[in-house]
Design an enzyme around this catalytic site. Structure first.
Site, PDB file in Angstrom:
ATOM      1  N   ASP A  13      14.135   3.973   0.122  1.00 41.50           N
ATOM      2  CA  ASP A  13      13.235   5.045   0.513  1.00 41.50           C
ATOM      3  C   ASP A  13      12.444   4.529   1.723  1.00 41.50           C
ATOM      4  O   ASP A  13      12.352   3.321   1.945  1.00 41.50           O
ATOM      5  CB  ASP A  13      12.295   5.368  -0.656  1.00 41.50           C
ATOM      6  CG  ASP A  13      11.186   6.333  -0.282  1.00 41.50           C
ATOM      7  OD1 ASP A  13      11.470   7.373   0.337  1.00 41.50           O
ATOM      8  OD2 ASP A  13      10.016   6.024  -0.603  1.00 41.50           O
ATOM      9  N   ASP A  15       9.043   6.160   3.247  1.00 36.38           N
ATOM     10  CA  ASP A  15       7.586   6.267   3.201  1.00 36.38           C
ATOM     11  C   ASP A  15       7.008   5.535   1.999  1.00 36.38           C
ATOM     12  O   ASP A  15       7.394   5.782   0.859  1.00 36.38           O
ATOM     13  CB  ASP A  15       7.169   7.744   3.139  1.00 36.38           C
ATOM     14  CG  ASP A  15       7.617   8.510   4.377  1.00 36.38           C
ATOM     15  OD1 ASP A  15       8.090   7.874   5.325  1.00 36.38           O
ATOM     16  OD2 ASP A  15       7.492   9.750   4.380  1.00 36.38           O
TER      17      ASP A  15
END
Length: 224
Positions: A13, A15
Protein backbone atom coordinates in the site's frame (compact mmCIF):
# COMPACT_ATOMS: atom_id res chain seq x y z
CA UNK A 1 -1.03 -17.89 -22.42
CA UNK A 2 -0.49 -16.48 -18.91
CA UNK A 3 2.76 -17.58 -17.23
CA UNK A 4 2.52 -20.25 -14.56
CA UNK A 5 2.31 -18.93 -11.00
CA UNK A 6 5.80 -19.70 -9.82
CA UNK A 7 7.36 -16.67 -8.17
CA UNK A 8 6.51 -14.39 -5.26
CA UNK A 9 6.11 -10.61 -5.39
CA UNK A 10 5.86 -7.89 -2.74
CA UNK A 11 2.73 -5.73 -2.65
CA UNK A 12 2.81 -2.39 -0.81
CA UNK A 13 0.00 0.00 0.00
CA UNK A 14 1.23 3.58 -0.49
CA UNK A 15 -0.42 6.08 1.86
CA UNK A 16 0.76 5.73 5.48
CA UNK A 17 2.63 2.55 4.57
CA UNK A 18 5.40 3.81 2.29
CA UNK A 19 4.79 7.51 2.83
CA UNK A 20 3.64 9.20 6.03
CA UNK A 21 0.43 10.79 4.70
CA UNK A 22 -2.06 10.72 1.85
CA UNK A 23 -0.35 11.13 -1.53
CA UNK A 24 -3.36 13.01 -2.85
CA UNK A 25 -3.24 15.42 0.07
CA UNK A 26 0.52 15.78 -0.33
CA UNK A 27 0.07 17.12 -3.86
CA UNK A 28 -2.91 19.32 -2.98
CA UNK A 29 -0.80 22.45 -2.40
CA UNK A 30 0.81 22.11 -5.82
CA UNK A 31 -2.58 21.58 -7.46
CA UNK A 32 -3.95 24.58 -5.55
CA UNK A 33 -1.03 26.79 -6.59
CA UNK A 34 -1.69 25.92 -10.23
CA UNK A 35 -5.36 26.84 -9.91
CA UNK A 36 -6.81 23.32 -10.18
CA UNK A 37 -7.93 23.05 -6.56
CA UNK A 38 -10.06 25.57 -4.72
CA UNK A 39 -9.36 26.47 -1.09
CA UNK A 40 -12.61 24.71 -0.15
CA UNK A 41 -11.46 21.53 -1.91
CA UNK A 42 -8.11 21.64 -0.10
CA UNK A 43 -9.85 21.99 3.24
CA UNK A 44 -12.21 19.14 2.42
CA UNK A 45 -9.31 16.87 1.45
CA UNK A 46 -7.56 17.76 4.71
CA UNK A 47 -10.75 16.90 6.59
CA UNK A 48 -11.03 13.59 4.76
CA UNK A 49 -7.44 12.76 5.68
CA UNK A 50 -8.21 13.54 9.32
CA UNK A 51 -11.18 11.18 9.23
CA UNK A 52 -8.97 8.44 7.79
CA UNK A 53 -6.31 9.00 10.44
CA UNK A 54 -8.90 8.65 13.18
CA UNK A 55 -10.19 5.42 11.69
CA UNK A 56 -13.68 6.77 11.11
CA UNK A 57 -14.05 6.34 7.36
CA UNK A 58 -16.85 3.84 6.74
CA UNK A 59 -18.07 2.58 3.36
CA UNK A 60 -20.68 5.31 2.92
CA UNK A 61 -18.15 8.07 3.60
CA UNK A 62 -15.65 6.48 1.23
CA UNK A 63 -18.28 6.34 -1.48
CA UNK A 64 -19.17 9.97 -0.88
CA UNK A 65 -15.52 10.94 -1.09
CA UNK A 66 -15.15 8.95 -4.32
CA UNK A 67 -18.04 10.86 -5.84
CA UNK A 68 -16.61 14.20 -4.68
CA UNK A 69 -13.22 13.38 -6.18
CA UNK A 70 -14.93 12.50 -9.44
CA UNK A 71 -16.76 15.84 -9.47
CA UNK A 72 -13.68 17.79 -8.41
CA UNK A 73 -11.40 16.60 -11.22
CA UNK A 74 -13.94 16.86 -14.03
CA UNK A 75 -12.49 19.04 -16.76
CA UNK A 76 -8.92 19.04 -15.47
CA UNK A 77 -6.28 18.92 -18.20
CA UNK A 78 -4.52 15.55 -17.90
CA UNK A 79 -1.12 16.72 -19.14
CA UNK A 80 -1.18 19.64 -16.68
CA UNK A 81 -1.80 17.26 -13.77
CA UNK A 82 1.06 15.01 -14.89
CA UNK A 83 3.37 17.99 -15.24
CA UNK A 84 2.49 19.28 -11.77
CA UNK A 85 3.09 15.86 -10.22
CA UNK A 86 6.38 15.44 -12.06
CA UNK A 87 7.69 18.84 -10.98
CA UNK A 88 6.61 18.45 -7.35
CA UNK A 89 7.48 14.77 -6.93
CA UNK A 90 10.86 15.01 -5.21
CA UNK A 91 10.05 18.09 -3.16
CA UNK A 92 6.69 16.78 -1.95
CA UNK A 93 7.10 13.01 -1.65
CA UNK A 94 10.76 12.30 -0.77
CA UNK A 95 10.54 13.90 2.72
CA UNK A 96 7.48 11.72 3.47
CA UNK A 97 8.99 8.33 2.59
CA UNK A 98 9.63 5.98 5.50
CA UNK A 99 13.25 4.80 5.47
CA UNK A 100 12.06 1.40 6.73
CA UNK A 101 9.85 1.08 3.66
CA UNK A 102 12.79 1.92 1.38
CA UNK A 103 14.86 -0.75 3.09
CA UNK A 104 12.11 -3.35 2.63
CA UNK A 105 11.67 -2.49 -1.02
CA UNK A 106 15.41 -2.82 -1.52
CA UNK A 107 15.46 -6.19 0.25
CA UNK A 108 12.70 -7.57 -1.95
CA UNK A 109 14.37 -6.31 -5.11
CA UNK A 110 17.71 -7.81 -4.05
CA UNK A 111 15.91 -11.11 -3.46
CA UNK A 112 14.68 -10.99 -7.05
CA UNK A 113 11.06 -10.19 -6.25
CA UNK A 114 8.97 -7.72 -8.21
CA UNK A 115 7.64 -4.84 -6.11
CA UNK A 116 4.08 -3.63 -6.72
CA UNK A 117 2.55 -0.43 -5.32
CA UNK A 118 -1.22 -0.75 -4.81
CA UNK A 119 -3.09 2.46 -4.03
CA UNK A 120 -6.54 4.06 -4.15
CA UNK A 121 -4.88 7.31 -5.25
CA UNK A 122 -4.81 8.23 -8.94
CA UNK A 123 -2.36 6.53 -11.28
CA UNK A 124 -1.03 9.97 -12.31
CA UNK A 125 0.37 10.31 -8.79
CA UNK A 126 1.06 6.68 -7.93
CA UNK A 127 2.86 5.82 -11.17
CA UNK A 128 5.65 8.41 -10.82
CA UNK A 129 6.07 7.59 -7.12
CA UNK A 130 6.37 3.89 -7.93
CA UNK A 131 9.00 4.57 -10.59
CA UNK A 132 10.91 6.81 -8.21
CA UNK A 133 10.95 4.02 -5.61
CA UNK A 134 12.07 1.40 -8.12
CA UNK A 135 8.80 -0.55 -8.07
CA UNK A 136 8.04 -2.90 -10.94
CA UNK A 137 4.32 -2.13 -11.26
CA UNK A 138 1.77 0.37 -9.96
CA UNK A 139 -1.90 -0.48 -9.45
CA UNK A 140 -4.01 2.62 -8.84
CA UNK A 141 -7.33 4.32 -9.46
CA UNK A 142 -7.84 5.23 -13.12
CA UNK A 143 -9.96 8.11 -14.40
CA UNK A 144 -11.49 8.34 -17.86
CA UNK A 145 -9.86 10.80 -20.25
CA UNK A 146 -11.83 12.48 -23.04
CA UNK A 147 -10.03 14.88 -25.40
CA UNK A 148 -7.16 15.30 -22.95
CA UNK A 149 -9.35 16.09 -19.95
CA UNK A 150 -10.86 14.05 -17.14
CA UNK A 151 -14.53 13.29 -17.79
CA UNK A 152 -15.26 12.71 -14.11
CA UNK A 153 -15.90 9.01 -14.64
CA UNK A 154 -13.83 6.59 -12.58
CA UNK A 155 -12.88 3.57 -14.67
CA UNK A 156 -11.09 1.58 -11.97
CA UNK A 157 -11.40 2.37 -8.27
CA UNK A 158 -8.63 0.53 -6.43
CA UNK A 159 -10.03 0.48 -2.94
CA UNK A 160 -10.89 -2.24 -0.41
CA UNK A 161 -11.68 -5.59 -2.05
CA UNK A 162 -10.87 -4.09 -5.46
CA UNK A 163 -7.20 -4.09 -4.45
CA UNK A 164 -7.22 -7.85 -3.98
CA UNK A 165 -9.00 -8.35 -7.31
CA UNK A 166 -6.44 -6.18 -9.11
CA UNK A 167 -3.60 -8.08 -7.45
CA UNK A 168 -5.05 -11.40 -8.58
CA UNK A 169 -5.38 -10.12 -12.15
CA UNK A 170 -1.77 -8.88 -12.17
CA UNK A 171 -0.56 -12.14 -10.62
CA UNK A 172 -2.27 -14.11 -13.40
CA UNK A 173 -0.58 -11.97 -16.06
CA UNK A 174 2.88 -11.91 -14.48
CA UNK A 175 3.02 -15.39 -13.01
CA UNK A 176 3.11 -14.39 -9.34
CA UNK A 177 2.34 -16.98 -6.70
CA UNK A 178 0.24 -15.01 -4.24
CA UNK A 179 0.44 -17.77 -1.64
CA UNK A 180 4.19 -17.09 -1.46
CA UNK A 181 3.94 -13.31 -1.89
CA UNK A 182 4.25 -10.49 0.64
CA UNK A 183 1.80 -7.70 1.50
CA UNK A 184 2.14 -4.52 3.56
CA UNK A 185 -0.54 -2.06 4.66
CA UNK A 186 -1.67 0.17 7.53
CA UNK A 187 -5.45 0.08 7.15
CA UNK A 188 -8.36 -2.24 7.90
CA UNK A 189 -9.72 -1.42 4.43
CA UNK A 190 -6.75 -3.37 3.05
CA UNK A 191 -7.50 -6.58 4.94
CA UNK A 192 -8.63 -8.24 1.66
CA UNK A 193 -5.29 -7.23 0.13
CA UNK A 194 -3.37 -8.78 3.02
CA UNK A 195 -5.53 -11.91 3.04
CA UNK A 196 -4.69 -12.41 -0.65
CA UNK A 197 -0.99 -13.08 0.08
CA UNK A 198 0.82 -15.74 2.05
CA UNK A 199 2.96 -13.32 4.06
CA UNK A 200 0.99 -10.35 5.41
CA UNK A 201 2.44 -7.50 7.46
CA UNK A 202 0.61 -4.71 9.29
CA UNK A 203 2.51 -1.41 9.12
CA UNK A 204 1.65 1.21 11.74
CA UNK A 205 -1.81 -0.39 11.78
CA UNK A 206 -5.08 1.26 12.76
CA UNK A 207 -6.99 -0.35 15.63
CA UNK A 208 -9.03 -2.73 13.48
CA UNK A 209 -6.05 -3.95 11.49
CA UNK A 210 -3.98 -4.35 14.64
CA UNK A 211 -6.72 -6.55 16.08
CA UNK A 212 -6.92 -8.58 12.86
CA UNK A 213 -3.13 -8.94 12.71
CA UNK A 214 -3.03 -10.18 16.28
CA UNK A 215 -5.76 -12.72 15.54
CA UNK A 216 -4.04 -13.96 12.37
CA UNK A 217 -0.50 -13.84 13.71
CA UNK A 218 0.60 -11.28 11.13
CA UNK A 219 3.78 -9.40 12.12
CA UNK A 220 3.25 -5.78 13.11
CA UNK A 221 5.88 -3.31 11.85
CA UNK A 222 6.51 0.20 13.16
CA UNK A 223 7.81 2.74 10.65
CA UNK A 224 8.97 6.05 12.08
Amino acid sequence: MAPAASRPAAFFDLDKTIIAKSSTLAFSRSLFNEGLLSRRAVLRSAYAQLVFSLGGADHDLIEKMRQEISTMVTGWDVDTVRQIVGEALHEVIVPLVYSEALDLIAEHREAGRDVVIVSASGIEMVGPIARMLGATHAIATTLEEVDGRYSGRILHYVYGPNKAVAMEELAAREGYDLSQSFGYSDSETDIPMLEAVGHAFAVNPDKSLRRKATEEGWPILTFE
